[in-house]
Design an enzyme around this catalytic site. Sequence first.
Site, short mmCIF file in Angstrom:
data_model
loop_
_atom_site.label_atom_id
_atom_site.label_comp_id
_atom_site.label_asym_id
_atom_site.label_seq_id
_atom_site.Cartn_x
_atom_site.Cartn_y
_atom_site.Cartn_z
CG HIS A 280 -1.56 1.34 1.67
ND1 HIS A 280 -3.04 1.50 1.12
CD2 HIS A 280 -1.38 2.33 2.11
CE1 HIS A 280 -3.09 2.74 1.51
NE2 HIS A 280 -2.13 3.24 2.07
CD GLU A 281 1.90 3.44 3.69
OE1 GLU A 281 2.35 4.51 3.10
OE2 GLU A 281 1.04 3.12 4.32
CD GLU A 360 -3.70 7.01 2.44
OE1 GLU A 360 -3.53 5.76 2.60
OE2 GLU A 360 -3.01 7.89 2.40
CG ASP A 364 -6.36 0.69 0.61
OD1 ASP A 364 -5.36 0.60 1.12
OD2 ASP A 364 -7.42 1.12 0.90
#
Length: 427
Positions: A280-281, A360, A364
């Site tokens: 995700h990051e 965000e 995901d």
Amino acid sequence: MRAARSNKLIVFALAFVAYALLMAIYVQYTSANDVPAAYRGTAADPATFFTPAELADSESINAVRNWIFFMSGPWEWLIYGIFMLTGLGSGIRDRMARRGWPIYVRFPLYVLALSAFSYGLYLPLRAFSFAVSSHYGITTQPVLGWLRDKGVQFSVGYVTTLAVSAVAFWIVSRGGRWWLKLWLLSVPFSVFMLFIQPVVIDPLYNKFTRLSDPALEEKILALADKAGIPADRVYEVKMSGKTNSLNAYVNGIGSSLRIVLWDTTLKRLDEQAVLLIMAHEMGHYEMHHLEWSVVGTVATSFFVLWIGGALYVRIVRKRGERLRITGPADMNALPLILLLMSVISFVSLPISNAVSRSAEAAADDYAFELIGSSAGAVKMYQQMATISLSDVNPPLLVRLFRDDHPTDMDRIVKAERFAAGEGSGGS
């Protein structure tokens, strides 16, 4: 004139109290963890993974958390109002001038006085938040450690405010389209702050080391290589002495780029969950969200300086004498500037949060695609919600003004939908 200022201060104080009561009612009577009927009994329903005690704690702590958040902005505004309307700021300025001190002594001392005054009056709200988090086991940091961090925070804030305001007032004093000049200067400043944050500022608060699990580091770096991220190590930051919360992030640019995991994340989640979080990051990096955040900051600062600058000039021209501000470049105008910036920033939160939630959500999606699976994601989101006692489906005002991530409910539902489509290649 003094009576008029006192009356205004009383009006502001009464409005503040009324607002505090109104928000207390709102956060108390908006149901925490209330999910739509379609999701009740599913993996997105906190009743299926919270214990009854955790549900009760989540309801209580989120009411307090949300109240503190909605009080933070107006609390700050009231502090700046007190500093201006009581004549405290002008008194400090005038006393230093009468003593004949040079501007390079007077200005830093004025900024220090304002910083200490505002930080000191804001500290009770921070202390209340710390006490609440400690009571519910979210914060594990000793009081002395917390006070040390607050001291570092004050020092960094003071130095930053002093440097930025000194340059700003110098530009304002030269006239012209000073707001445009300030905006142009904000561009390299924003990039500079993004570069030094991981290597200069973050280490002031926490200790960073190489990841303690070499095998996991190798898998994370392999994932980074697959994502095209030029990293040769993963950092572990010791947070277990401060909190039970979980986190991981990628920040910095160029040689300051860092992939960071909190040690709490390593201790509480399994390897599959850790890799999902890191993917995700990495999605933020691959989709250039770090760079876009700088662009967004620069664009936002343009409108803040444009609109705020116009309001500032108008207020100084029409109310300057009552506020004891001699002109736009008067140091006693600093609390007014900070007040305007704070109000504009608070009002614009729904926009910036919406942009952040979109980023965000995209990260995901990227994580599921990079890993090739969302297996373990539902359990991970449930664990993270349980550990932080979060509200999986916050009320409207909280989502608009406070939430910069998708809700836990939305993330769980999305993970399940991806898993359902894996066999056919859909998502």
